[in-house]
Design an enzyme around this catalytic site. Structure first.
Site, PDB file in Angstrom:
ATOM      1  N   GLY A 228     -23.961   3.700  -0.164  1.00  0.00           N
ATOM      2  CA  GLY A 228     -25.186   4.426  -0.454  1.00  0.00           C
ATOM      3  C   GLY A 228     -25.013   5.626  -1.354  1.00  0.00           C
ATOM      4  N   LYS A 229     -23.770   5.915  -1.750  1.00  0.00           N
ATOM      5  CA  LYS A 229     -23.577   7.095  -2.600  1.00  0.00           C
ATOM      6  C   LYS A 229     -23.783   6.795  -4.078  1.00  0.00           C
ATOM      7  CE  LYS A 229     -18.499   6.760  -2.869  1.00  0.00           C
ATOM      8  NZ  LYS A 229     -17.238   7.486  -2.571  1.00  0.00           N
TER       9      LYS A 229
ATOM     10  N   GLY B 228     -16.694   1.062  -1.954  1.00  0.00           N
ATOM     11  CA  GLY B 228     -17.582   2.201  -1.739  1.00  0.00           C
ATOM     12  C   GLY B 228     -18.981   2.020  -2.277  1.00  0.00           C
TER      13      GLY B 228
ATOM     14  N   TYR C 110       0.849  -1.199   0.000  1.00  0.00           N
ATOM     15  CA  TYR C 110       0.000   0.000   0.000  1.00  0.00           C
ATOM     16  C   TYR C 110       0.877   1.238   0.000  1.00  0.00           C
ATOM     17  CZ  TYR C 110      -3.752  -3.128   1.720  1.00  0.00           C
ATOM     18  OH  TYR C 110      -4.661  -4.142   1.890  1.00  0.00           O
TER      19      TYR C 110
END
Length: 315
Positions: A220-221, A216, A52
């Site tokens: 809910g986006k 993501g 990462y």
């Protein structure tokens, strides 16, 4: 959020904080704020990896570990003693795989970046079938005996190889895998359910799903018929939106979230926490505003009907 889940000798929170965003979409200041807020919420388990975030332009890998190490140094040794740090080896650029010398070098570099003398949970990030099970399991055992690693975990591994590794450890008295980190969420169930889940259940492994919010998508986006919001993970999430299952899951999440007056992300993580083999999902937050929906999941009790609605929608 009280640490009450176990991974071998470790006690961890029901939500692991993903460190993939640190040094990538979250800068040092933002990362420190998220880490502080997570700890203030009662969280104690931070998950990272040496790779990462090598995928980001200008990064080489190790950025997340470096930021976490700087945060630990700034907060002092008392905080380090309270935090369970998990990292992984096997995917670092130019050093991919599980060759014994690469595992050892990867851990040494991770310890340096993290500024610590041991890692609480050390994962093989990806299986490497060019290396025989006894070779990499013996190396991992050496690291445990040297005190540089407390517990071992595996990620991105087949059921057959996982069982072979566990059988080797059992027959030779070496340190076994205690944790499994699979790709698992409401729109990706076949990546874990089935043979891999059976091994985890039969061997009593702690299971910590990654991509718990499907990049993501389960926050809910993303809504059918609406413009897809821009972001580093938009491409992955948009693909789920184009499927019937993705839209069914969003509708079910919205219904359950409205009933409890919580964000969809809380419901998606609560569903994972309800699964019989799951110990703690892993989710990341780029800002402190994104953290409460994640930590809320630990105390969210869904009804049997709500859980069934979500399970049916995700089938």
């Amino acid at each position: 959020m009280r640490p009450d889940r176990t991974i071998g000798a470790l006690t961890v929170s029901p939500l692991a904080l993903g460190g993939n965003v640190f040094g990538w979409t979250a800068d040092r200041t933002e990362s420190f704020a998220v880490l502080d807020a997570y700890r203030d919420s009662g969280g104690n388990h931070i998950d990272t990896a040496d790779v990462y975030s090598a995928w980001a332009e200008g990064n080489e890998g190790g950025e997340s570990e470096t930021v976490i190490g700087q945060w630990l140094a700034a907060r002092g040794s008392a905080v380090r003693d309270q935090i369970v740090i998990a990292t992984k080896a096997g995917a670092f650029p130019g050093r991919r795989g599980l060759a014994p010398q690469d595992i050892r070098l990867s851990l040494e570099e991770s310890l340096r970046r993290l500024g610590t003398d041991h890692v609480d949970l050390f994962y093989t990030h990806y299986d490497d079938e060019s290396v025989e099970v006894p070779d990499f399991m013996a190396t991992l055992d050496e690291l445990v005996r040297e005190g540089k690693v407390r517990e071992l975990g595996a990620s991105n591994i087949s059921a057959a190889r996982l069982e072979a590794a566990l059988a080797f450890a059992e027959s030779h008295g070496t340190a076994p895998y205690r944790a499994l980190q699979p790709h698992y969420n409401l729109v990706s169930r076949d990546t874990y359910e089935g043979e891999l889940e059976k091994v985890a259940r039969d061997r009593a492994l702690a299971v910590l799903p990654y991509y718990a919010l499907a990049s993501g998508f389960l926050t809910g986006k993303y809504r059918p018929g609406e413009e897809v919001p821009e972001g580093a993970r938009t491409g992955k999430a948009a693909r789920y939106l184009a499927t019937d299952r993705g839209q069914r899951v969003l509708a079910a999440l919205s219904s359950v979230a409205a009933a409890h007056r919580v964000p969809e992300a809380s419901v998606a993580l609560a569903w994972l926490l309800s699964r019989p083999t799951v110990t703690a999902p892993i989710a990341s937050a780029r800002t402190t505003d994104q953290l409460p929906p994640l930590t809320t999941a630990a105390g969210l009790a869904l009804t049997e009907d709500e859980l069934q609605l979500l399970t049916d929608a995700s089938a």
